[in-house]
Design a protein around this motif. Structure first.
Motif, PDB file in Angstrom:
ATOM      1  N   LYS A  46      35.183  30.432  31.289  1.00  0.00           N
ATOM      2  CA  LYS A  46      34.766  31.441  32.249  1.00  0.00           C
ATOM      3  C   LYS A  46      33.287  31.738  32.058  1.00  0.00           C
ATOM      4  CE  LYS A  46      36.573  35.290  29.444  1.00  0.00           C
ATOM      5  NZ  LYS A  46      37.525  36.423  29.435  1.00  0.00           N
ATOM      6  N   GLY A  48      29.666  34.123  31.963  1.00  0.00           N
ATOM      7  CA  GLY A  48      29.245  35.394  31.391  1.00  0.00           C
ATOM      8  C   GLY A  48      28.580  35.320  30.035  1.00  0.00           C
ATOM      9  N   THR A  52      31.184  39.305  28.514  1.00  0.00           N
ATOM     10  CA  THR A  52      32.514  38.801  28.843  1.00  0.00           C
ATOM     11  C   THR A  52      33.585  39.803  28.452  1.00  0.00           C
ATOM     12  OG1 THR A  52      33.943  36.858  28.689  1.00  0.00           O
ATOM     13  CG2 THR A  52      32.820  37.548  26.668  1.00  0.00           C
ATOM     14  N   THR A 204      33.246  44.539  32.772  1.00  0.00           N
ATOM     15  CA  THR A 204      32.528  43.273  32.790  1.00  0.00           C
ATOM     16  C   THR A 204      33.238  42.235  33.649  1.00  0.00           C
ATOM     17  OG1 THR A 204      31.934  43.777  30.501  1.00  0.00           O
ATOM     18  CG2 THR A 204      31.372  41.598  31.305  1.00  0.00           C
ATOM     19  N   ASP A 205      34.562  42.284  33.708  1.00  0.00           N
ATOM     20  CA  ASP A 205      35.299  41.318  34.518  1.00  0.00           C
ATOM     21  C   ASP A 205      34.941  41.461  35.996  1.00  0.00           C
ATOM     22  OD1 ASP A 205      36.521  43.827  34.036  1.00  0.00           O
ATOM     23  OD2 ASP A 205      38.431  43.141  34.845  1.00  0.00           O
ATOM     24  N   ILE A 208      31.135  40.119  36.479  1.00  0.00           N
ATOM     25  CA  ILE A 208      31.008  38.661  36.491  1.00  0.00           C
ATOM     26  C   ILE A 208      31.704  38.074  37.719  1.00  0.00           C
ATOM     27  CG2 ILE A 208      31.464  36.539  35.226  1.00  0.00           C
ATOM     28  CD1 ILE A 208      29.318  38.379  34.006  1.00  0.00           C
ATOM     29  N   THR A 410      30.805  31.083  22.143  1.00  0.00           N
ATOM     30  CA  THR A 410      29.513  30.973  22.826  1.00  0.00           C
ATOM     31  C   THR A 410      28.674  29.797  22.350  1.00  0.00           C
ATOM     32  OG1 THR A 410      28.316  32.360  21.233  1.00  0.00           O
ATOM     33  CG2 THR A 410      29.464  33.489  23.038  1.00  0.00           C
TER      34      THR A 410
END
Length: 482
Positions: A46, A48, A52, A204-205, A208, A410
């Motif tokens: 996903k 971000g 995230t 945040t969901d 994004i 990340t």
């Protein structure tokens, strides 16, 4: 058969962006909106980057990374994204401090800080105004040898309590320490103190999700689970990237990967001048962090007077080594009330964040690592009980992340939460001087760390890419925004 995440991808794009952190997405969005053919490659499933979230049974959605950013996000989101995103940014009014030196609540802006420092901390007004003015005037041309400690000593000599009040939130926001250049503190602090601390309503969901929709409206080709193996360079310029067994051609690459990973793994030091390589090797990584995510049971609530952000510490003074110690004395709590996600199921969640050293976790055995994570959760619950009484009986879910977690998801070198120290900014800026068409945008130099810094860096790099492609005769009919 494994899914081909590059199915139907073109053989050539005007720009390829590696990594979908806020800097990468912003650069991709601006270039896509201008009319360039943009490919956005993300190794995770996903978008971000550090911006995230994750979900757990029971309707719990946990935000990772920061809970607060400066008011400048409103302007940046309106200019580089959409009005809907900008209009969803709301202020956090209750920023709390609780430590052996003082306990207070502030709206975290210049007016309130000035009142607190003069009336409660009994600091001379001329010192307070002088400090705020000096922070506001700082820019990249200033003396970079002046440390943050020296800046404080100039205006508040011997006042460790004042240092704690003004320093702790910025350390949380971008990893700054008293030993770092004062400019890395002053620019970020002046951004916050203008109008306080803000967050994104909807979580945040939602943020994004809105950004992904805007990227698609601007015809950006988004590909997840696509881990770039190599950036190809010939004759001192970018020619393409190698990903998923393919080489895709391009005139420009924007790397939103870690600075050192970009130089030494994706490109290779042999492509750069020796002095540049030496400077890049000398760049220090910033610290990482640990977080504990806690959710209360469905019908339980927390009184909002508890605060939105709470900087809690049992340490007698503010010191960098204490902030990084495995023997945790300082925790920053982010409280998420039902208003954070007003359209979702009403939930109260708390995220505890602490700065941490990667090596303290990377060198543990598998068994010791598991035990250390459990201990992190348990000691955090013990500390939180002071602010959320009987929290153990009220918790529905709790888990922890470490520097190893951030590195895994990340690919940041050493799980760095804030990229590199200040010297990384110049190295990042100079990459296009080494290889034509290669750019870096991400968390570097502390100033370009955090949500606002990353987004603005992405905007700067998008303009640089546009200028390059214009000189190469590749500019589309549309014009990129200033």
């Amino acid at each position: 058969m494994p899914k081909d995440f590059l199915k139907d991808a073109q053989d050539e794009y005007d720009v390829i962006v590696i990594g979908s952190g806020l800097a990468g997405m912003t650069a991709a969005n601006m270039l896509g909106a201008t009319g360039y053919r943009v490919l956005l490659l993300e190794q995770h499933y996903k978008l971000g980057g550090m911006a995230t979230w994750f979900k757990r049974p029971g309707g719990h959605i946990f935000d990772i990374s920061l809970h607060g950013f400066p008011y400048g996000m409103v302007k940046s989101c309106r200019r580089y994204w959409t009005r809907e995103i900008a209009d969803s940014i709301v202020q956090l009014n209750h920023i709390r401090f609780d430590n052996p030196m003082f306990s207070l609540t502030t709206s975290f802006n210049r007016e309130d800080f000035t009142k607190l420092l003069i009336e409660q901390f009994q600091v001379a007004p001329e010192a307070v105004h002088g400090f705020f003015d000096a922070a506001r005037k700082m820019d990249f041309q200033d003396d970079q040898h002046l440390t943050t400690r020296e800046l404080f000593d100039r205006f508040f000599p011997g006042r460790e309590d004042v240092i704690r009040l003004l320093m702790e939130p910025i350390t949380y926001a971008n990893g700054s320490t008293l030993e770092d250049p004062a400019i890395s503190y002053g620019i970020v602090f002046s951004n916050f103190m203008s109008k306080g601390v803000y967050t994104f309503r909807g979580g945040t969901d939602r943020l994004i999700g809105l950004m992904e929709a805007e990227l698609k409206r601007n015809s950006v080709d988004i590909r997840i689970r696509c881990d770039v193996e190599r950036i190809h360079c010939e004759g001192g310029r970018v020619t393409g990237v190698e990903v998923g067994g393919r080489v895709i051609k391009t005139k420009a690459v924007v790397s939103n990967a870690n600075l050192k990973q970009t130089i030494f793994r994706l490109v290779g030091e042999e492509k750069f001048e020796p002095q540049f390589v030496e400077d890049a090797q000398a760049v220090r990584l910033n610290n990482s962090s640990t977080q504990v995510y806690m959710a209360l049971k469905a019908d339980d609530t927390i009184d909002e007077s508890t605060g939105d952000l709470l900087f809690s510490s049992t340490a007698p003074v503010f010191r960098t080594d204490l902030l990084l110690s495995r023997d945790i004395t300082s925790r920053t709590y982010s409280f998420y009330y039902p208003r954070t996600r007003p359209e979702g199921r009403p939930r109260c969640l708390i995220v505890s964040s602490t700065n941490a050293r990667y090596e303290d976790w990377a060198e543990l055995s598998e068994e010791d690592y598991a035990e250390s994570k459990l201990d992190l959760v348990e000691t955090t619950l013990d500390a939180l009980d002071k602010y959320v009484p009987n929290v153990r009986e009220r918790i529905d879910h709790a888990e922890a992340s470490t520097p190893m977690t951030f590195k895994h998801y990340t690919q940041h070198v050493a799980g760095a939460s804030f990229g590199t120290k200040f010297e990384g900014l110049r190295v990042s800026f100079d990459i296009p001087k080494q290889i034509e068409g290669l750019y870096h945008a991400g968390s570097v130099g502390i100033i370009m760390s955090g949500w606002l810094g990353a987004m603005n860096y992405g905007r700067m790099v998008a303009s640089d890419v546009d200028n390059l492609l214009t000189t190469k005769g590749s500019r589309p009919a549309a014009s990129i925004a200033d």
